[in-house]
Design a protein around this motif. Structure first.
Motif, PDB file in Angstrom:
ATOM      1  N   ALA A   2      -4.635  14.809   0.155  1.00 14.78           N
ATOM      2  CA  ALA A   2      -4.596  13.439   0.648  1.00 14.78           C
ATOM      3  C   ALA A   2      -3.167  12.931   0.693  1.00 14.78           C
ATOM      4  N   GLU A   3      -2.755  12.490   1.818  1.00 14.72           N
ATOM      5  CA  GLU A   3      -1.444  11.875   1.917  1.00 14.72           C
ATOM      6  C   GLU A   3      -1.555  10.793   2.967  1.00 14.72           C
ATOM      7  N   ALA A   4      -2.084   9.665   2.527  1.00 16.74           N
ATOM      8  CA  ALA A   4      -2.482   8.624   3.459  1.00 16.74           C
ATOM      9  C   ALA A   4      -1.287   7.880   4.003  1.00 16.74           C
ATOM     10  N   LEU A   5      -1.545   7.151   5.085  1.00 13.03           N
ATOM     11  CA  LEU A   5      -0.608   6.172   5.611  1.00 13.03           C
ATOM     12  C   LEU A   5       0.028   5.394   4.480  1.00 13.03           C
ATOM     13  N   VAL A   6      -0.867   4.823   3.666  1.00 10.88           N
ATOM     14  CA  VAL A   6      -0.436   4.002   2.561  1.00 10.88           C
ATOM     15  C   VAL A   6       0.449   4.808   1.636  1.00 10.88           C
ATOM     16  N   SER A   7       0.068   6.086   1.457  1.00 15.92           N
ATOM     17  CA  SER A   7       0.824   6.921   0.559  1.00 15.92           C
ATOM     18  C   SER A   7       2.275   7.044   1.035  1.00 15.92           C
ATOM     19  N   VAL A  10       3.894   3.991   0.037  1.00 18.85           N
ATOM     20  CA  VAL A  10       4.139   4.024  -1.398  1.00 18.85           C
ATOM     21  C   VAL A  10       5.325   4.936  -1.707  1.00 18.85           C
ATOM     22  N   GLN A  11       5.403   6.063  -0.972  1.00 16.51           N
ATOM     23  CA  GLN A  11       6.528   6.973  -1.202  1.00 16.51           C
ATOM     24  C   GLN A  11       7.860   6.316  -0.911  1.00 16.51           C
ATOM     25  N   ASP A  40      -1.549   0.165  -6.063  1.00 17.46           N
ATOM     26  CA  ASP A  40      -0.372   0.925  -5.670  1.00 17.46           C
ATOM     27  C   ASP A  40       0.626   1.047  -6.821  1.00 17.46           C
TER      28      ASP A  40
ATOM     29  N   MET B 218      -6.997   9.149  11.941  1.00 17.58           N
ATOM     30  CA  MET B 218      -6.574   9.442  10.568  1.00 17.58           C
ATOM     31  C   MET B 218      -7.451  10.550   9.959  1.00 17.58           C
ATOM     32  N   ASP B 221      -9.648  12.928   4.755  1.00 16.63           N
ATOM     33  CA  ASP B 221      -9.306  12.883   3.332  1.00 16.63           C
ATOM     34  C   ASP B 221      -8.361  11.719   3.020  1.00 16.63           C
ATOM     35  N   GLU B 222      -7.576  11.332   4.007  1.00 12.90           N
ATOM     36  CA  GLU B 222      -6.739  10.138   3.813  1.00 12.90           C
ATOM     37  C   GLU B 222      -7.615   8.891   3.778  1.00 12.90           C
ATOM     38  N   SER B 225      -9.071   8.694   0.392  1.00  8.25           N
ATOM     39  CA  SER B 225      -8.202   8.244  -0.695  1.00  8.25           C
ATOM     40  C   SER B 225      -7.911   6.752  -0.578  1.00  8.25           C
ATOM     41  N   LEU B 226      -7.913   6.223   0.647  1.00  7.33           N
ATOM     42  CA  LEU B 226      -7.781   4.766   0.800  1.00  7.33           C
ATOM     43  C   LEU B 226      -8.989   4.048   0.190  1.00  7.33           C
ATOM     44  N   ARG B 229      -8.718   4.302  -3.565  1.00  6.83           N
ATOM     45  CA  ARG B 229      -7.660   3.534  -4.198  1.00  6.83           C
ATOM     46  C   ARG B 229      -7.941   2.035  -4.162  1.00  6.83           C
ATOM     47  N   ALA B 346      -3.325  16.817  -4.624  1.00  3.84           N
ATOM     48  CA  ALA B 346      -4.539  16.269  -3.998  1.00  3.84           C
ATOM     49  C   ALA B 346      -4.653  14.775  -4.268  1.00  3.84           C
TER      50      ALA B 346
END
Lengths: 452, 452
Positions: A2-7, A10-11, A40, B218, B221-222, B225-226, B229, B346
């Motif tokens: 998982a590496e979302a938009l939001v992630s 956040v990064q 977050d 999208m 899995d993203e 996770s949204l 979260r 993950a």
């Protein structure tokens, strides 16, 4: 992965935060932290090495401590709480829902918990003790007590006016619960039903009577599998007398589903479920050493089996060279079976009716796999070492070990479950011991018989 | 281990079903099946050996085929659909929601899918093609198109009358979406808000404007996770022009969360995520053989490393006996690190900012663990084999291999991710190869230098 938009957002925030931290620009760190939602900030804390984590926590406004704590994993949260002043912890806990309070308090080490309870006033302590009154990992533990109840004999119109008067509804309210004078649950009314029902109708006319209620002592993983199977969004919780005591919402269940599924993976690798990726070195070393100790014992056992054949090994070095192949293949095949059965049990698919079928299926696969790889390895060895007899011996050992691996992989979880041992925790190490011992014994034993 | 109340009920039903099946009482089987909700029938099918499964399917009323199919896992569902007549499949698919239709059709083998599409009338085919138009594992693929939209300038009163007129709302509706004339999403109104808002207010007065919308492309899995979260229950899906195209509800996300978490566990054991516990023997044998083939190659590589030291081994059989201990400990320690890093990735905790910190942390643990177990194994071997030099040699090899294991375990997933290879799938086998080769080389190499 998982590496979302939001992630990504956040990064970039994390990078900005790191930069600001390194340059000692604490004012901008504080500002950056204020702009982010608590979940977050929790994510950033979980993604930070322990020292950075402590520095960040100092810079977070105390008003948000509670919201952030409830989003953290047990290990990370405990690490932070242990370093806080008990009075500050009490402040942070005040705003928490009962379910989050229960989870937070119950995972704390006993002395820390005692310090915090001692710092509470009578009212807070009562609330904390109530939250902790249900056993960990039960429905009562993860439920919320903020239900909205209706009486069966009032009209929808009255209900609508009552709700409008009340103003705000509790978070994630999707159902109202109908109870009689003794608080017994008699039905449920989905929120959407209130919008579509005739306003003159009575609650009892529009409610669903046959709704399922969760007993307050049901284990939380059973709760999770009910939610998953029936696609529930929320469910009422009742005590032994079928009195409504709370409700469970899907967002709490999602955490349990994730944790349950992760539990097997982490346990099978010899890790604590909750191990914090960024924990200090000493803490991690200590936690992982249990598994390594167990493995050392099994490795020594395998060595002792080889030791029985020292005379053979000292005459035929080629056996020493090939000695690892059969145990290794058995270990992999056995772990495939073991993992499949453990997952089948977790999903509730494996039971008394079909376990015999499953065991015989896995043994058939073991036999077939054994035959295939026996022929292959025999050919490879015969060509490599120019020794047909050696090929036949390793083929025989392979077949025996693959069947043993399948038997062990299929029966171990079932036996362990009956003995109330978690198969994910120790299944893999017991299995590997079996495949090592059987594999070495079969290979070196047969070789001693036919080559000496 | 989930074994819910319901599961016990299902187990007794399954026993009754089994008895009835064996005795050929097909009428009572049919009756038992009619009484159960589709999700329980699906559970029973998934818990049955493949032959029983086929017999049961024949006895299920065709009207329920669609409801049951959508509850089954991919593998089991495909097995059933492949044996059905295309026309019957088309009937079963007619009632499905678009998201379930997309999942069902996309997992079918190409020729079966083609047969089914060919049997559809023009309207059904269009619907199927629309469902399949978004890439697999994207938001568009798992969304539902049954949204209820509101205009910003109407009053709550009008909305309430409209809904009351409409009667039933789509399943799991917890939010209404506010769109403008060009279908752009401008806000959301939670269902509960309609109950508490002033009836004279306009939709635009009570809506949340800053709601997050999920882009239709999208990855799922993203999306998961949204949801996890931010504790969402549902979320709107928009296209590139921010036009509302559907909504995703938590019940679909729960499946993805479970599958994602299981994926790592199954992959690391060399299994297909979706492997059906009760698949026929030949199918399972074929699926699992890939991993066994890979392992055979690595086992042969380890044997070849040993082969380099044949002269040493033929003189000192004790080395052959102890040869497996160092690789085995390295394998376990390396897999602990690997599993932790894979899970951290993950969860989105591991990123460019902290990976260097993480690698150095794991190497420190490797060094510490190496030192601890080196001293221990040295003492054991010195006592067992009465040979201090041998103890020192194995201790040195242990230390080297534990550090190598930590380095490999921490860096492999990061390297593989950059190369776009799934670390869960091949990480473990590459890691074990490294720890085997390094372990054997360090042990036998040092022994050759100092004992020969």
């Amino acid at each position: 992965m998982a590496e979302a938009l939001v992630s990504k957002y956040v990064q970039s925030q994390l990078r900005a935060l790191n930069g600001a931290l390194i340059n000692g620009q604490f004012v901008s760190v504080r500002k950056l932290l204020l702009e982010l939602p608590p979940s977050d900030v929790a994510h950033i804390l979980e993604s930070s090495p322990s020292r950075t984590r402590d520095e960040l926590w100092e810079l977070i406004d105390g008003d948000f401590h509670g919201d952030i704590l409830e989003e953290l994993s047990d290990d990370v949260r405990n690490g932070i709480i242990t370093k806080m002043l008990p009075a500050n912890v009490v402040d942070a806990l005040e705003e928490m829902d009962t379910d989050d309070l229960a989870v937070t308090l119950s995972s704390l080490p006993e002395p820390v918990l005692q310090d915090i309870l001692d710092s509470m006033d009578a009212q807070d302590r009562l609330r904390a003790e109530q939250a902790l009154s249900y056993g960990e990992e039960t429905a009562g533990f993860i439920m919320n007590t903020d239900t909205i109840t209706l009486r069966p004999d009032v009209t929808i119109d009255v209900v609508l006016r009552y709700i409008r008067l009340k103003g705000e509804l509790p978070e994630n309210t999707d159902t109202f619960y109908v109870v009689n004078r003794t608080d017994n649950l008699v039905g449920i009314v989905p929120v959407t039903r209130l919008l579509t029902a005739e306003t003159e109708a009575k609650v009892s006319d529009v409610m669903d009577e046959e709704s399922e209620a969760i007993p307050v002592h049901m284990p939380d993983d059973e709760v999770a599998s009910l939610f998953e199977r029936y696609n529930w969004l929320s469910a009422p919780v009742v005590d032994e007398k079928h009195r409504l005591v709370g409700r469970i919402t899907i967002d709490d269940v999602v955490d349990i589903i994730r944790e349950d599924a992760e539990h097997s993976m982490m346990s099978m690798a010899g890790l604590d479920d909750d191990e914090d990726t960024f924990a200090p070195v000493l803490q991690s070393t200590k936690r992982r050493s249990v598994w390594l100790a167990v493995n050392l014992v099994t490795a020594l056992m395998a060595a002792m089996v080889s030791d029985l054949f020292e005379a053979t090994l000292s005459q035929l070095a080629v056996l020493a060279i090939l000695n690892t192949i059969v145990p290794s293949m058995g270990g992999v095949a056995g772990n495939q079976t073991l993992t499949l059965v453990i997952r089948g049990m977790a999903l509730g698919h494996v039971n008394a009716n079909n376990s015999r079928w499953l065991i015989s299926k896995e043994i058939s696969i073991g036999f077939l796999n054994g035959a295939i790889w026996a022929i292959l390895i025999a050919s490879v060895i015969a060509l490599w070492k120019q020794d047909y007899m050696l090929g036949i011996i390793i083929a025989f050992a392979m077949l025996v070990n693959m069947i043993a691996a399948a038997m062990a992989g299929a029966t171990l979880p079932l036996i362990m479950k009956r003995l109330k041992i978690d198969p994910a925790l120790a299944g893999s190490v017991i299995l590997t011991t079996i495949t090592d011992v059987v594999g070495i014994f079969a290979f070196l034993g047969t070789a001693t018989l036919f080559l000496m």
